[in-house]
Enzyme design. Sequence first.
Site, PDB file in Angstrom:
ATOM      1  N   GLU A 167       7.908 -13.592 -11.361  1.00  0.00           N
ATOM      2  CA  GLU A 167       6.963 -14.430 -11.463  1.00  0.00           C
ATOM      3  C   GLU A 167       5.116 -13.950 -12.639  1.00  0.00           C
ATOM      4  O   GLU A 167       5.249 -12.474 -12.103  1.00  0.00           O
ATOM      5  CB  GLU A 167       6.333 -14.606 -10.203  1.00  0.00           C
ATOM      6  N   GLU A 186      -4.360 -19.417 -12.992  1.00  0.00           N
ATOM      7  CA  GLU A 186      -4.857 -19.460 -11.338  1.00  0.00           C
ATOM      8  C   GLU A 186      -6.028 -19.276 -11.008  1.00  0.00           C
ATOM      9  O   GLU A 186      -6.942 -18.407 -11.426  1.00  0.00           O
ATOM     10  CB  GLU A 186      -4.286 -18.094 -10.614  1.00  0.00           C
TER      11      GLU A 186
END
Length: 355
Positions: A136, A141
């Site tokens: 990932e 974020e």
Amino acid sequence: MISSKLSVVLGLLALPGAWATSYSMVQEYAGTTFFDGWDFYGNYDNLTNGDAIFVDANQAQSLKLAYVNDAGNAIIKVDNASTVAYNDKRNTIRINTKDRYEVGSVWITDMLHVPFGCSVWPAWWSQAPHWPVGGEIDTFEGVNQVTMNQMTLHTEPGCTQVNPVQSSTLVNSTDCSFQANSNQGCVVTTPSPQSYGEAFAQAGGGMFVTEYASSGISIWFFSRSSIPSSLQSNASSVDTSALGTPVANWPTGGCNIGNFFQAQSLIFDITLCGDFAGNAATFAQTCSGTCYPDYVVGNGSTYDNAYFEVQYVRVYGANGQNTTISAAPLSISRPSTKAVAGVAAAAAVLGLAAW
Ligand SMILES: *[C@@H]1O[C@H](CO)[C@@H](O)[C@H](O)[C@H]1NC(C)=O
Ligand SMILES: *[C@@H]1O[C@H](CO)[C@@H](O)[C@H](O)[C@H]1NC(C)=O
Ligand SMILES: *[C@@H]1O[C@H](CO)[C@@H](O)[C@H](O)[C@H]1NC(C)=O
Ligand SMILES: *[C@@H]1O[C@H](CO)[C@@H](O)[C@H](O)[C@H]1NC(C)=O
Ligand SMILES: *[C@@H]1O[C@H](CO)[C@@H](O)[C@H](O)[C@H]1NC(C)=O
Ligand SMILES: *[C@@H]1O[C@H](CO)[C@@H](O)[C@H](O)[C@H]1NC(C)=O
């Protein structure tokens, strides 16, 4: 005996310049067709325990949670028009590209606004279908009222950040394994307040560039005024060696890219509270009260800023290679427990909102 030809090749491979740095555009998600290449999750957040329902494509359209605005930009947002009763969840969006992109790919997004606010947990990221297998890559974020973007890899055990060539000195953790540090991943923070929140939008937004190469994974962030000229036009090709030092870099030396990463599906999502934003200690760092009852419940006026405004996503493939895996009948359904610090504490908070 190694032939002279082979030793020349091996010698070249030792030079950074021997890695592909030139890429040609293979896909653009933009304008009125932006959403055509994505799948909508269509289920409540059963991945990160958020107090959120990721609506399906029909609901996204009818509720106007995913649409193209008058300026031609894609809006991806949390429902700020509905009143949510205690014990219910709030509608929002999670979309992933139907196509997946192999090693030797670059993806660029140009955004004018990113979601922020107490209880809000947005991400622009990617993963392989069978997480944590295939890895990932989190390019963008943040949670709640933090002021800087965080960038992270999550992998199977054995991938670490070693000798990065990167401009950020804000290294939070270097073990990318989902088994280490409660699956925090190997986190680097973007040392710029313009990389997140209100300051991102006030600066006119910016661009995130992610290079997924066999030599390593690199991320660049450019606030609007510092976007290099090579990326300002409708660049049909990019040369990552001309972009300067990346803000974050995970070289293959500490993390064998070929072993830990597989073709990535690109994802935008915004969840609420959940394992990261709703973690009591994390929440208290930038917000007051309690995540679910004080924010998710109620009239939603707290979510007026909980949206992405995306001018485009462009994907590039290394010259001479086909790095696109065209849409297969395969949905991304495995949990991706992103940064988690204190799952037990979070569970206590989230228990309030359990269905
Ligand atoms: C990472 O470190 C930066 C700088 O010390 C800090 O501001 C940020 O909160 C940290 N992020 C996480 C996820 O711990
Ligand atoms: C760049 O691409 C966008 C979207 O495809 C288009 O609207 C715009 O006219 C293009 N600009 C130039 C200078 O080609
Ligand atoms: C929404 O709820 C907040 C907090 O309870 C309140 O301050 C605000 O006036 C409400 N807005 C509307 C339009 O009702
Ligand atoms: C929701 O937020 C948008 C800005 O993102 C705002 O224009 C709109 O008025 C808000 N809707 C409601 C019902 O408050
Ligand atoms: C790349 O390979 C895929 C098969 O995964 C194929 O569907 C696609 O047409 C190829 N693209 C190009 C440009 O050759
Ligand atoms: C989440 O829900 C979807 C749709 O019902 C399902 O396919 C998937 O297996 C669920 N994932 C988990 C981790 O429960």
